[in-house]
Design a protein around this motif. Sequence first.
Motif, short mmCIF file in Angstrom:
data_model
loop_
_atom_site.label_atom_id
_atom_site.label_comp_id
_atom_site.label_asym_id
_atom_site.label_seq_id
_atom_site.Cartn_x
_atom_site.Cartn_y
_atom_site.Cartn_z
N GLU B 23 1.27 11.78 4.17
CA GLU B 23 1.93 12.98 3.61
C GLU B 23 3.44 12.94 3.88
OE1 GLU B 23 0.97 16.49 1.61
OE2 GLU B 23 -0.45 15.03 2.44
N GLY B 24 4.24 13.17 2.87
CA GLY B 24 5.69 13.29 3.07
C GLY B 24 6.41 11.95 3.22
N PHE B 25 5.72 10.86 2.98
CA PHE B 25 6.35 9.54 3.11
C PHE B 25 7.56 9.44 2.16
CE2 PHE B 25 6.88 5.31 1.31
CZ PHE B 25 7.21 4.60 2.45
N GLN B 224 11.96 1.53 -7.22
CA GLN B 224 11.76 2.27 -5.99
C GLN B 224 11.02 3.58 -6.28
OE1 GLN B 224 12.79 0.80 -2.87
NE2 GLN B 224 12.91 -0.84 -4.38
N GLU B 225 11.39 4.19 -7.39
CA GLU B 225 10.74 5.44 -7.79
C GLU B 225 9.26 5.19 -8.13
OE1 GLU B 225 11.77 7.95 -11.54
OE2 GLU B 225 13.62 7.74 -10.37
N ALA B 226 9.00 4.08 -8.80
CA ALA B 226 7.62 3.75 -9.18
C ALA B 226 6.78 3.44 -7.94
CB ALA B 226 7.60 2.57 -10.15
N TYR B 227 7.38 2.76 -6.95
CA TYR B 227 6.66 2.51 -5.69
C TYR B 227 6.37 3.82 -4.96
CZ TYR B 227 6.45 -2.60 -5.49
OH TYR B 227 6.13 -3.90 -5.73
N GLN B 228 7.39 4.68 -4.93
CA GLN B 228 7.19 5.98 -4.27
C GLN B 228 6.02 6.74 -4.93
OE1 GLN B 228 9.15 7.62 -1.58
NE2 GLN B 228 7.33 8.92 -1.67
N ALA B 229 5.97 6.71 -6.25
CA ALA B 229 4.89 7.41 -6.97
C ALA B 229 3.53 6.79 -6.66
CB ALA B 229 5.16 7.38 -8.48
N VAL B 231 2.65 5.22 -3.97
CA VAL B 231 2.27 5.61 -2.61
C VAL B 231 1.86 7.08 -2.58
CG1 VAL B 231 3.11 5.92 -0.26
CG2 VAL B 231 3.67 3.82 -1.50
N ASP B 232 2.64 7.94 -3.22
CA ASP B 232 2.32 9.37 -3.23
C ASP B 232 0.92 9.61 -3.80
OD1 ASP B 232 4.76 10.11 -2.23
OD2 ASP B 232 5.64 10.62 -4.19
N GLN B 233 0.60 8.92 -4.87
CA GLN B 233 -0.63 9.26 -5.59
C GLN B 233 -1.83 8.42 -5.15
OE1 GLN B 233 -0.47 10.60 -9.55
NE2 GLN B 233 1.73 10.29 -9.77
N GLU B 237 -7.34 8.51 1.77
CA GLU B 237 -8.02 8.40 3.06
C GLU B 237 -8.78 7.07 3.15
OE1 GLU B 237 -8.53 9.72 6.70
OE2 GLU B 237 -7.55 10.98 5.18
N VAL B 238 -9.47 6.70 2.09
CA VAL B 238 -10.31 5.48 2.14
C VAL B 238 -9.49 4.20 1.95
CG1 VAL B 238 -12.41 6.66 1.37
CG2 VAL B 238 -10.91 5.54 -0.32
N ALA B 239 -8.34 4.31 1.27
CA ALA B 239 -7.52 3.12 1.00
C ALA B 239 -6.04 3.48 1.06
CB ALA B 239 -7.88 2.52 -0.36
N PRO B 240 -5.53 3.67 2.28
CA PRO B 240 -4.12 4.07 2.42
C PRO B 240 -3.17 2.91 2.12
CG PRO B 240 -5.10 3.72 4.58
CD PRO B 240 -6.21 3.55 3.58
N TRP B 241 -1.94 3.24 1.83
CA TRP B 241 -0.88 2.24 1.72
C TRP B 241 -0.24 2.02 3.08
CZ3 TRP B 241 0.78 -1.29 -1.57
CH2 TRP B 241 0.43 -1.20 -2.91
#
Lengths: 289, 289
Positions: B23-25, B224-229, B231-233, B237-241
Amino acid sequence: MAKTKSASETAPTAFTEALRAGEGFDLLALDARSTPGFDGDKAAGEEALAGLGDRLADLQERLYAESKAGGTRSVLLIIQGMDTSGKGGIMRHVVGAFDPQGVEITSFKAPTAEEKRHPFLWRIRNALPRAGDIGVFDRSHYEDVLIVRVHDLVPRGQWSRRYSQINAFEQKVVDSGTTVIKVMLHISSDEQKARLSERLERPEKHWKFNPGDLDERAYWGDYQEAYQAAVDQCSTEVAPWFVVPADRKWYARLAVTNLVLEHLERLDPQWPKADFDVEVEKRRLAEMP
Amino acid sequence: MAKTKSASETAPTAFTEALRAGEGFDLLALDARSTPGFDGDKAAGEEALAGLGDRLADLQERLYAESKAGGTRSVLLIIQGMDTSGKGGIMRHVVGAFDPQGVEITSFKAPTAEEKRHPFLWRIRNALPRAGDIGVFDRSHYEDVLIVRVHDLVPRGQWSRRYSQINAFEQKVVDSGTTVIKVMLHISSDEQKARLSERLERPEKHWKFNPGDLDERAYWGDYQEAYQAAVDQCSTEVAPWFVVPADRKWYARLAVTNLVLEHLERLDPQWPKADFDVEVEKRRLAEMP
């Protein structure tokens, strides 16, 4: 004026020459504890092996790079040997030292139902290495003249024709640009007994053992005869057999690594030339934020 | 009476916790030269990495052995990152340290004509690891929300639905017994400039460069924006970045190795029990010549 020798003329060949099974090769006469092409002991062998890594990495990357620029060459390393002869150790310690991006291991088990519906070379053809790669076969089409011969899994008339089919197949593979290195790991019957015994003693090795391994061991002599026949009939000019004494694991690893290295040296792959204007690209990059 | 802790409770988690994108990364706020979860310098990092080999080999072999006795678990390591972020080095130095018999690397390039005729997850599904294996993806289905998003290679309405399709897919993969470890190698724009420059300076690196790399670099901010998205989405829980600062190559290698190790420790695979009578087999072997 002195003629400059090409890389293929100056490439090292000590292990290639010492291990190649030529005319009159006699498996029963080969001491499985001997160390052809190498004078030193285990410590010296391990040191020699460690010293090969950088050169091997360089050659492998060149072969891979060459293929990105349209090169079609590749290497196929075939590993055969009796149960416990150290095939897994070769995969782990020799193949494991290559860059995994340019390596593909194919492990051939008893043929599946689908594989059985095709000629015996079908699954082999499907697993040939891509350009630039080092393909590795853990067992191979030679099983079709080894276990199949020992147990007559197909009629004798059928398996006996396979030697010449294999030779014709390997000739085509070589013609297409693949260097074929066929290795038999040769252990003694006593050494196999000791290694099977170790698998039974150590609980973390039990998963590697099954009672069928002892059933097969009972055919030791027949297998040696089948290996001798495979070498006699299929150690050709274009794709010779290399028989590696394997009672000493350190020697087998050193020998197989050197066989691959010597063959790569002879291929002498070169870095591709840039297909773009390097100076133009340097200026473009310099102008970017 | 004290309760004994299970292996999954006592497994080390330093890198897993330090690198997990929750959250908040904020990608822009992450220093690409930082070394989360590790205090030492390069020399200490290389020493620490060398010390992990034996434990890793032991765990990998247990996972593999478990599958031979019917186990269905596997590991999937997904590596993403900008051009020059060090994906190839991770393959060579981290994946190269695993036993190659239990590893399969799949490298996802621009989709072929056949792949384009199928849904974007089709080729991914075909490359999932077998039980007992560590599968490694060099790029992955995330390209379908990275380069595809940056250049609108499919309409926005189509790529924007992919995040939830990916989450549903990864949930199924995890449910089937595969531990998914998603790694983004995070470099700074300055570091990419330096690495591209090095590729242009050294003739033996020219084959790794193509002018299109500079065209892509011009979209740095969009990526960078696409990577952030992503990660955000998709950091579920089962497969975190796990976002790994990668300007220091030694740190990135240490971090990815530890991520795999920590996940294997939590899996805690066990040697299978023998499915035969060990004493009977010992006697049979002893009686053989």
